[in-house]
Design a protein around this motif. Sequence first.
Motif, short mmCIF file in Angstrom:
data_model
loop_
_atom_site.label_atom_id
_atom_site.label_comp_id
_atom_site.label_asym_id
_atom_site.label_seq_id
_atom_site.Cartn_x
_atom_site.Cartn_y
_atom_site.Cartn_z
N GLY A 97 0.83 -1.20 0.00
CA GLY A 97 0.00 0.00 0.00
C GLY A 97 0.86 1.24 0.00
N LYS A 98 0.18 2.40 0.02
CA LYS A 98 0.89 3.66 -0.01
C LYS A 98 1.14 4.18 1.41
CE LYS A 98 -1.14 4.90 -4.44
NZ LYS A 98 -2.20 5.65 -5.13
N VAL A 99 2.19 4.95 1.57
CA VAL A 99 2.50 5.55 2.86
C VAL A 99 2.41 7.08 2.72
CG1 VAL A 99 4.23 5.86 4.65
CG2 VAL A 99 3.95 3.62 3.56
N GLN A 106 12.47 14.75 -0.94
CA GLN A 106 13.75 14.13 -0.60
C GLN A 106 13.62 13.19 0.62
OE1 GLN A 106 16.75 16.81 1.04
NE2 GLN A 106 18.34 15.88 -0.23
N SER A 107 12.89 13.68 1.63
CA SER A 107 12.76 12.88 2.85
C SER A 107 11.94 11.62 2.59
CB SER A 107 12.13 13.72 3.97
OG SER A 107 10.79 14.04 3.67
N ALA A 108 11.06 11.65 1.57
CA ALA A 108 10.22 10.49 1.27
C ALA A 108 11.04 9.30 0.79
CB ALA A 108 9.16 10.86 0.23
N GLU A 117 5.34 2.83 -1.46
CA GLU A 117 5.08 3.96 -2.34
C GLU A 117 4.69 5.20 -1.53
OE1 GLU A 117 1.92 5.32 -5.77
OE2 GLU A 117 2.08 3.20 -5.28
N PRO A 118 5.46 6.27 -1.59
CA PRO A 118 5.11 7.48 -0.83
C PRO A 118 3.99 8.27 -1.51
CG PRO A 118 7.20 7.79 -1.95
CD PRO A 118 6.71 6.43 -2.35
N ILE A 119 3.15 8.90 -0.71
CA ILE A 119 2.13 9.82 -1.24
C ILE A 119 2.09 11.02 -0.30
CG2 ILE A 119 0.33 8.39 -0.15
CD1 ILE A 119 -1.66 9.52 -2.17
N ALA A 134 -0.11 3.42 6.03
CA ALA A 134 0.65 4.00 7.16
C ALA A 134 0.89 5.47 6.85
CB ALA A 134 1.99 3.28 7.35
N MET A 135 1.27 6.21 7.90
CA MET A 135 1.65 7.61 7.70
C MET A 135 2.95 7.87 8.45
SD MET A 135 -0.33 11.21 7.99
CE MET A 135 0.72 12.65 7.66
#
Lengths: 281, 281, 281, 281
Positions: A97-99, A106-108, A117-119, A134-135
């Motif tokens: 899933g996405k986080v 940059q921090s992602a 996958e960052p969002i 997750a967050m």
Amino acid sequence: MAIVSFKSLISNYDAIFLDSYGVVKNSSGIIKGAKESIQRIRDLNIPFRILTNDASRSPVEHAKRYREQGLPDIHANEVITSGMMASFYMQGKIAGGKVAYIGTEQSARYIVDANLEPIPISQVKESNFHEISAMVFLDDEGFDWNTDINSTVNFLRKVNIPVLVANSDLIYPIGGGKVSIATGGIANAIETILGRRFIHYGKPDVQMFMYAYRQITKTGLIPMNKILMVGDTLKTDILGGNKFGVQTALVLSGNTQIERYESQIASTGVIPDYICYSIAD
Amino acid sequence: MAIVSFKSLISNYDAIFLDSYGVVKNSSGIIKGAKESIQRIRDLNIPFRILTNDASRSPVEHAKRYREQGLPDIHANEVITSGMMASFYMQGKIAGGKVAYIGTEQSARYIVDANLEPIPISQVKESNFHEISAMVFLDDEGFDWNTDINSTVNFLRKVNIPVLVANSDLIYPIGGGKVSIATGGIANAIETILGRRFIHYGKPDVQMFMYAYRQITKTGLIPMNKILMVGDTLKTDILGGNKFGVQTALVLSGNTQIERYESQIASTGVIPDYICYSIAD
Amino acid sequence: MAIVSFKSLISNYDAIFLDSYGVVKNSSGIIKGAKESIQRIRDLNIPFRILTNDASRSPVEHAKRYREQGLPDIHANEVITSGMMASFYMQGKIAGGKVAYIGTEQSARYIVDANLEPIPISQVKESNFHEISAMVFLDDEGFDWNTDINSTVNFLRKVNIPVLVANSDLIYPIGGGKVSIATGGIANAIETILGRRFIHYGKPDVQMFMYAYRQITKTGLIPMNKILMVGDTLKTDILGGNKFGVQTALVLSGNTQIERYESQIASTGVIPDYICYSIAD
Amino acid sequence: MAIVSFKSLISNYDAIFLDSYGVVKNSSGIIKGAKESIQRIRDLNIPFRILTNDASRSPVEHAKRYREQGLPDIHANEVITSGMMASFYMQGKIAGGKVAYIGTEQSARYIVDANLEPIPISQVKESNFHEISAMVFLDDEGFDWNTDINSTVNFLRKVNIPVLVANSDLIYPIGGGKVSIATGGIANAIETILGRRFIHYGKPDVQMFMYAYRQITKTGLIPMNKILMVGDTLKTDILGGNKFGVQTALVLSGNTQIERYESQIASTGVIPDYICYSIAD
């Protein structure tokens, strides 16, 4: 407590852990004399690690920045960040899933490092709430505070997912006696509003110490009392080192000022084993 | 979240960590069926450890008590207590002198184990303040609450020494739906009064997990996601396991009741990977 | 901030509120010179009231104690206690039934004053839980701490009734530089354990100020800035006076020491209008 | 607790205090039936006041907004805001100088009402720090969160002035099940970062109750138990009413939902005298 010379301590230890900001560098760059002290540690073949609560950059980027600032020899694997701890957590515990994240692109990178996958929170909408597993709070920059902090509150009121804080510091110095609110300060405000606590990484929690310890002891056992943690902040560096059980040295080149260290030690109850002016001294 | 069978999970893991109270035992003795489940873990050659915040007894005494209650096979080295973590700290960091304590004489064993001399708070007077190099909260029994809690406040207002809390739990169950205030609840009250924080040991802090991990991985590496932490309390067992990065299973045989687990997970934000009725199920 | 003479301030005001402990008296008795200053206030026909967070005695008993200690002229109606505020609450809001209490039999007088029946926590059993309609913390003496604090926790876990704290102070001075934990410190520990907040009375809450204000303004309006609150504690006396909107004077004859007042004002953000050595100065 | 009809309660009281948001209005406008209930209170000649923690508007603006939304008869002097309490404080205690603020220009009206000069935080620079004699948090809008919240932290680290929070609420509802962070939520984050507490106005503090009480009792005494406070939020409206000593009614037309009121009363320990669906019921 009397102030002792840091250089005179070095040879008593089999390993040294250093905080970054306030110890190795400050807002003007590398602290004068720090380069020579680190070289001396190397010359004595004492393994060392830099332990930083700064999750805005990866170890590779930290090493590059040290190089640009005049400290050419730091290798990425000598830098341990709280972001790495959050990344390990995600790798082990978040199946897919996405986080969602608060921070810069940059921090992602710490999310990508965990094969997820960052969002950015700005792209989180009710229509995709169900895709987010997750967050993570990574940095205080890279987003609109008003819009995105309110979005985060509304998002977290509706979903029940693990929330990580990759840096628990409330503020960080930006030079000229000024500070900026850190991502931990933003997370803390949201925790109070929601009435729940997120999963925090970074000193004084002992994960980074443990990670550093396991790296340096791969080739042999080092007793805890032969390791020295050096930091400028009682409540993170020194408390963390004390909890982990290693020796601790407070330096007066950063957050803790010479006029105040005695009263701060008394009021916090966090007691270092040594006080030094700086690692250059 | 659906409730799954604990027994069906066992074989997926290479190591299992169990909380004691509410998981293996309760106020009536060993939980029915726990013995058989632990035997099954042994039969599968899966290493396991019991991680307990109970610092009132040593691992040897814990093992003896399990035997008396009908669980004959627990070895002392399979039990890891928060008291041991406090003891390691004292061993590494306190060079000598006496260590004042709140607790029973039995619990003071953890001070002796660190090669230090215990002195009950009732014997601490202004005349011997200077001989005391640390203080530790070990148990809620063995002292007079009115006199000795006030003495502790006055002692700690005057001296500046490391103060350890060997068990951060605020309360513990005593059967019949009742609780007692734990040594962590007493320490917490004193911290609020003094306006400072002591050094706390026990779940959810990750030291005990790290210690257990290092023991079981002596003979080979176990990936974090092949370890399962089993506990009855979200804020200690499950939060600690989540922070450390292992898989977590909440059992409903102790502090967390079946009617409430969903709302408690939602309100705390502490999310286990599994929910099981008990380890016997 | 400069230190000014209290006596020189008196004639600027139309009413004066005084804290008791640390202002009028201390552990040795009436503070030297306090009697003369109070006489001067009387001679100028300035109405005054003593506002105390001490709920262990009634105003009549406080006046009697002042007499015994050498301050003969204090009338019971010049003394306003936080216990009175709790008593008014009970009178207006608790329709009947018994009121459980933590404290001495003497302090339970505040329950009787509200036309309710006091029952010490030691006599509260599961069999009479249903008869209890409220609970109040009155004093730190008069009960067994170990047994009765644990009983209170178990009682309040089972019932849902209003709980009052008649004195929010965490500690109080007992002379010789020592302190005792106050009933507010005990209540605070139980609130943390239960995860809920009780109804607190006493400074810095403004009820006592309001009650005093209404008494002294019966015969005519006094502007807020013509009233002076005098206290030795920033977080109760001065914060309360500031919130209520009257002028405030910090005296250095009690909790706040001359070496520390500037740093304490800075760190708390509670700023008095004046600093005086004592009301005798 | 059983749910009772609000209309059946009205005639038992000699005065009624109403919260605004969640009681009289919500994000869709005036709550259906509220107009008729307020008319009934008027017809019975029962004095009433609206007590609101919303400091973004003046009473005159609140009354105007009620008119626009279909409640034509509310007079400005029937509305009491937490901003008024902050304004009274400034009037009595701040002798002159500029007052820095976080909020809209409209909300800065409360500073002008105190005969002081408002200056938005965006115009506060080190060069004019010395001209600022107080700071007040008024509204969550009208400024740039990232820049101005960081500026506020740096400003308050350097100066020692009274800081007021005109609305302690952490969040407020904006319709569609969503919330926004209120000025109290921003203030709270800064308090945590600075480690000090500001002076807070608004329910549950009793100043607004006291002010309302003094207004309605100008023409005769009303016993406390003949006054009813009606609110939708346990921790502000009901706790405040309980502390002040009046009767309290929780309505389920706002923050507190019908499925949750019993568990929320149990977990907070804040107990209303009555529960009603709404003031229209």
